[in-house]
Design a protein around this motif. Structure first.
Motif, PDB file in Angstrom:
ATOM      1  N   LYS A  89      -6.398  -3.167   2.177  1.00  0.00           N
ATOM      2  CA  LYS A  89      -7.420  -4.139   2.534  1.00  0.00           C
ATOM      3  C   LYS A  89      -6.761  -5.312   3.251  1.00  0.00           C
ATOM      4  O   LYS A  89      -5.561  -5.534   3.126  1.00  0.00           O
ATOM      5  CB  LYS A  89      -8.154  -4.614   1.279  1.00  0.00           C
ATOM      6  N   SER A 131     -10.815  -8.473   2.175  1.00  0.00           N
ATOM      7  CA  SER A 131     -11.835  -8.050   3.129  1.00  0.00           C
ATOM      8  C   SER A 131     -11.513  -6.680   3.706  1.00  0.00           C
ATOM      9  O   SER A 131     -10.368  -6.231   3.666  1.00  0.00           O
ATOM     10  CB  SER A 131     -11.919  -9.088   4.261  1.00  0.00           C
ATOM     11  N   ASP A 132     -12.529  -6.046   4.261  1.00  0.00           N
ATOM     12  CA  ASP A 132     -12.302  -4.792   4.977  1.00  0.00           C
ATOM     13  C   ASP A 132     -12.197  -5.039   6.484  1.00  0.00           C
ATOM     14  O   ASP A 132     -12.134  -4.110   7.275  1.00  0.00           O
ATOM     15  CB  ASP A 132     -13.387  -3.756   4.654  1.00  0.00           C
ATOM     16  N   ALA A 142      -4.610  -5.622  -3.518  1.00  0.00           N
ATOM     17  CA  ALA A 142      -5.516  -5.387  -2.391  1.00  0.00           C
ATOM     18  C   ALA A 142      -4.740  -4.874  -1.174  1.00  0.00           C
ATOM     19  O   ALA A 142      -5.223  -4.000  -0.451  1.00  0.00           O
ATOM     20  CB  ALA A 142      -6.286  -6.660  -2.052  1.00  0.00           C
TER      21      ALA A 142
END
Length: 177
Positions: free
Chosen positions: A31, A55-56, A26
């Protein structure tokens, strides 16, 4: 998009490595990520889990109360964590070692991670089988990115270990409908 993942099993099953590979992949994909390991007092054979959040947007805390997805590698871990998944969450359960999956409203996918690893010749890669299944089911990180992370982490003097882990990853991809 934020996805909270709990990965749980026994010490020695590769729970931490599994979570770390997801977190690293990720990160490579730019991210926001947290990885929170938790070891039992016994370490090998004792309870172990890790929490990964992808998460973004920035993440406030690495601790997960309710997860969006879970990877459960053994029976005691299922009983310990099954109440901590959202009603519509995705739970991948090692059907080789977990018998009773009742008591949760999550979408349970029973996959024989350990049996698949035995077929490949080494039960220690059940975590990579689980990782392949997780990638196929959630699409949170790309297969190609995960392979790159595994290549970076693998010992350079043991190319057969890298090959085995990639084979286990592919096996897991094929086990998800």
């Amino acid at each position: 998009m934020t996805n909270k993942i709990i990965i749980a099993g026994a010490g020695g099953q590769g729970v931490m490595l599994l979570g770390k590979v997801i977190a690293e992949a990720a990160c490579v994909e730019k991210k926001f990520v947290t990885w929170l390991p938790a070891y039992g007092a016994e370490v090998r054979g004792g309870a172990t889990n890790c929490m990964v959040i992808i998460s973004d947007e920035e993440i406030g805390s690495p601790f997960i109360v309710q997860s969006d997805s879970m990877i459960i590698l053994n029976d005691p871990s299922l009983h310990r964590f099954k109440g901590r998944i959202k009603d519509k969450g995705i739970m991948l359960v090692n059907s080789s070692l977990v018998n009773d999956t009742s008591g949760t409203k999550a979408a349970i996918e029973k996959i024989p991670f350990t049996d698949a690893a035995f077929k490949l010749g080494n039960s220690k890669v059940a975590n990579m089988v689980a990782l392949g299944a997780f990638i196929a089911k959630t699409k949170l990180v790309k297969y190609k990115t995960v392979v790159g992370v595994i290549q970076e982490m693998a010992p350079k003097d043991k190319p057969e270990l890298l090959e085995l882990n990639i084979a286990a990853l592919k096996e897991g991809l094929g086990l998800v409908q």
